[in-house]
Design a protein around this motif. Structure first.
Motif, PDB file in Angstrom:
ATOM      1  N   ASN A  83       0.835  -1.207   0.000  1.00  0.00           N
ATOM      2  CA  ASN A  83       0.000   0.000   0.000  1.00  0.00           C
ATOM      3  C   ASN A  83       0.870   1.258   0.000  1.00  0.00           C
ATOM      4  O   ASN A  83       1.394   1.661   1.034  1.00  0.00           O
ATOM      5  CB  ASN A  83      -0.922  -0.008   1.214  1.00  0.00           C
ATOM      6  CG  ASN A  83      -1.917   1.148   1.196  1.00  0.00           C
ATOM      7  OD1 ASN A  83      -1.921   1.964   0.274  1.00  0.00           O
ATOM      8  ND2 ASN A  83      -2.773   1.212   2.202  1.00  0.00           N
ATOM      9  N   PRO A  84       0.999   1.939  -1.148  1.00  0.00           N
ATOM     10  CA  PRO A  84       1.830   3.152  -1.220  1.00  0.00           C
ATOM     11  C   PRO A  84       1.328   4.279  -0.319  1.00  0.00           C
ATOM     12  O   PRO A  84       2.099   5.169   0.047  1.00  0.00           O
ATOM     13  CB  PRO A  84       1.743   3.560  -2.697  1.00  0.00           C
ATOM     14  CG  PRO A  84       1.274   2.345  -3.418  1.00  0.00           C
ATOM     15  CD  PRO A  84       0.437   1.587  -2.458  1.00  0.00           C
ATOM     16  N   LEU A  85       0.039   4.249   0.039  1.00  0.00           N
ATOM     17  CA  LEU A  85      -0.522   5.312   0.872  1.00  0.00           C
ATOM     18  C   LEU A  85       0.013   5.278   2.300  1.00  0.00           C
ATOM     19  O   LEU A  85      -0.159   6.240   3.051  1.00  0.00           O
ATOM     20  CB  LEU A  85      -2.050   5.217   0.892  1.00  0.00           C
ATOM     21  CG  LEU A  85      -2.758   5.436  -0.452  1.00  0.00           C
ATOM     22  CD1 LEU A  85      -4.262   5.265  -0.294  1.00  0.00           C
ATOM     23  CD2 LEU A  85      -2.437   6.811  -1.015  1.00  0.00           C
ATOM     24  N   THR A  86       0.669   4.192   2.676  1.00  0.00           N
ATOM     25  CA  THR A  86       1.220   4.084   4.033  1.00  0.00           C
ATOM     26  C   THR A  86       2.679   4.536   4.099  1.00  0.00           C
ATOM     27  O   THR A  86       3.311   4.432   5.155  1.00  0.00           O
ATOM     28  CB  THR A  86       1.122   2.633   4.547  1.00  0.00           C
ATOM     29  OG1 THR A  86       1.914   1.770   3.708  1.00  0.00           O
ATOM     30  CG2 THR A  86      -0.322   2.146   4.530  1.00  0.00           C
ATOM     31  N   ALA A  87       3.207   5.052   2.994  1.00  0.00           N
ATOM     32  CA  ALA A  87       4.609   5.502   2.969  1.00  0.00           C
ATOM     33  C   ALA A  87       4.827   6.645   3.952  1.00  0.00           C
ATOM     34  O   ALA A  87       4.012   7.570   4.047  1.00  0.00           O
ATOM     35  CB  ALA A  87       4.991   5.950   1.561  1.00  0.00           C
ATOM     36  N   GLY A  88       5.902   6.556   4.702  1.00  0.00           N
ATOM     37  CA  GLY A  88       6.255   7.615   5.647  1.00  0.00           C
ATOM     38  C   GLY A  88       5.565   7.526   6.987  1.00  0.00           C
ATOM     39  O   GLY A  88       5.711   8.424   7.821  1.00  0.00           O
ATOM     40  N   GLY A  89       4.831   6.455   7.230  1.00  0.00           N
ATOM     41  CA  GLY A  89       4.083   6.323   8.484  1.00  0.00           C
ATOM     42  C   GLY A  89       4.943   6.473   9.721  1.00  0.00           C
ATOM     43  O   GLY A  89       4.554   7.131  10.688  1.00  0.00           O
ATOM     44  N   ARG A  90       6.132   5.902   9.692  1.00  0.00           N
ATOM     45  CA  ARG A  90       7.005   5.974  10.870  1.00  0.00           C
ATOM     46  C   ARG A  90       7.422   7.419  11.167  1.00  0.00           C
ATOM     47  O   ARG A  90       7.588   7.805  12.329  1.00  0.00           O
ATOM     48  CB  ARG A  90       8.250   5.112  10.647  1.00  0.00           C
ATOM     49  CG  ARG A  90       9.282   5.727   9.711  1.00  0.00           C
ATOM     50  CD  ARG A  90      10.515   4.875   9.519  1.00  0.00           C
ATOM     51  NE  ARG A  90      10.301   3.899   8.466  1.00  0.00           N
ATOM     52  CZ  ARG A  90      11.295   3.221   7.885  1.00  0.00           C
ATOM     53  NH1 ARG A  90      12.536   3.394   8.283  1.00  0.00           N
ATOM     54  NH2 ARG A  90      11.052   2.357   6.932  1.00  0.00           N
TER      55      ARG A  90
END
Length: 226
Positions: A83-90
């Motif tokens: 899921n590219p939309l979860t990029a940068g979650g951290r």
């Protein structure tokens, strides 16, 4: 001062992020996000990233990492690999933790203003309208609290300080207009309240040749022909 940035690549990590990944996100920021509102002044930010100066903070650094992640195809940046939309979650969670540990409300700074503007624009782009609008609102109020709307020179200030204050103000001004038009909401920053010059002292970026960023780990043949 671009040549001084090579010293960063000798570090093992930047705020716990492996240096190769950190530089990948910083390179993406300068190539994409930076040109949207011209909020960050590259020579000062990269210098203070190493020295711990006033124009870089962990909150701003992680905001840049979080916002730049959406431009990256690297799976390691995603909470869910598919899921590219979860990029940068951290990095978004790191920003939340830093705000909880050290709330900025009592003593706003320029890096805090820039971080809120970057995060606000990114949250709106992600569909988190209320959060993005609120973060941008924090930045607008802090802009006035810091007196960035006034063309004043504090004792001991130099040309770099003046340039940075000017860029942050006009970046916030444009950000306010674009978001208000996009969302159909009232603007917060009126031109009649501004007493800041339109003239930049450093025009090097206007002369800089832009080329697409090519990820060294997955080079794109089409982009290489640009």
């Amino acid at each position: 001062e671009r040549q001084k940035e090579f010293s960063l690549r000798l570090l093992p990590d930047i705020d716990g992020v492996p240096i190769n990944l950190a530089m990948h996100l910083l390179d993406l920021h300068w190539n994409r996000q930076h040109h949207t509102f011209l909020l960050t002044y590259r020579p000062a930010f990269m210098r203070d990233l190493v020295r711990g100066g006033p124009y870089c903070s962990k909150f701003l650094l992680n905001a840049i990492f979080a916002c730049a992640s959406k431009y990256s195809d690297r799976v390691e940046l995603r909470d869910e690999p598919s899921n590219p939309l979860t990029a940068g979650g951290r990095f978004f969670r790191r920003c939340d933790a830093l705000l909880a540990e050290n709330p900025p409300w009592g003593r706003p700074t320029i890096p805090t203003v820039v971080a809120f503007l970057l995060l606000g624009s990114t949250f709106i782009a992600r569909g988190e309208i209320s959060k993005g609008w609120s973060y941008s609102g924090f930045a607008m109020r802090m802009t006035f609290d810091l007196g960035l709307h006034l063309d004043c020179r504090k004792p001991g200030s130099n040309a770099e300080d003046i340039e940075i204050r000017k860029r942050v103000y006009w970046g916030a001004f444009i950000c306010d207009k674009l978001q208000s038009l996009y969302l159909g909401r009232p603007i917060a920053m009126q031109l009649r309240d501004c007493h800041v010059s339109h003239e930049f002292l450093d025009t090097m970026e206007e002369l800089d040749l832009w080329v697409p960023y090519i990820d060294p780990e997955s080079p794109d043949v089409v982009q290489a022909l640009y």
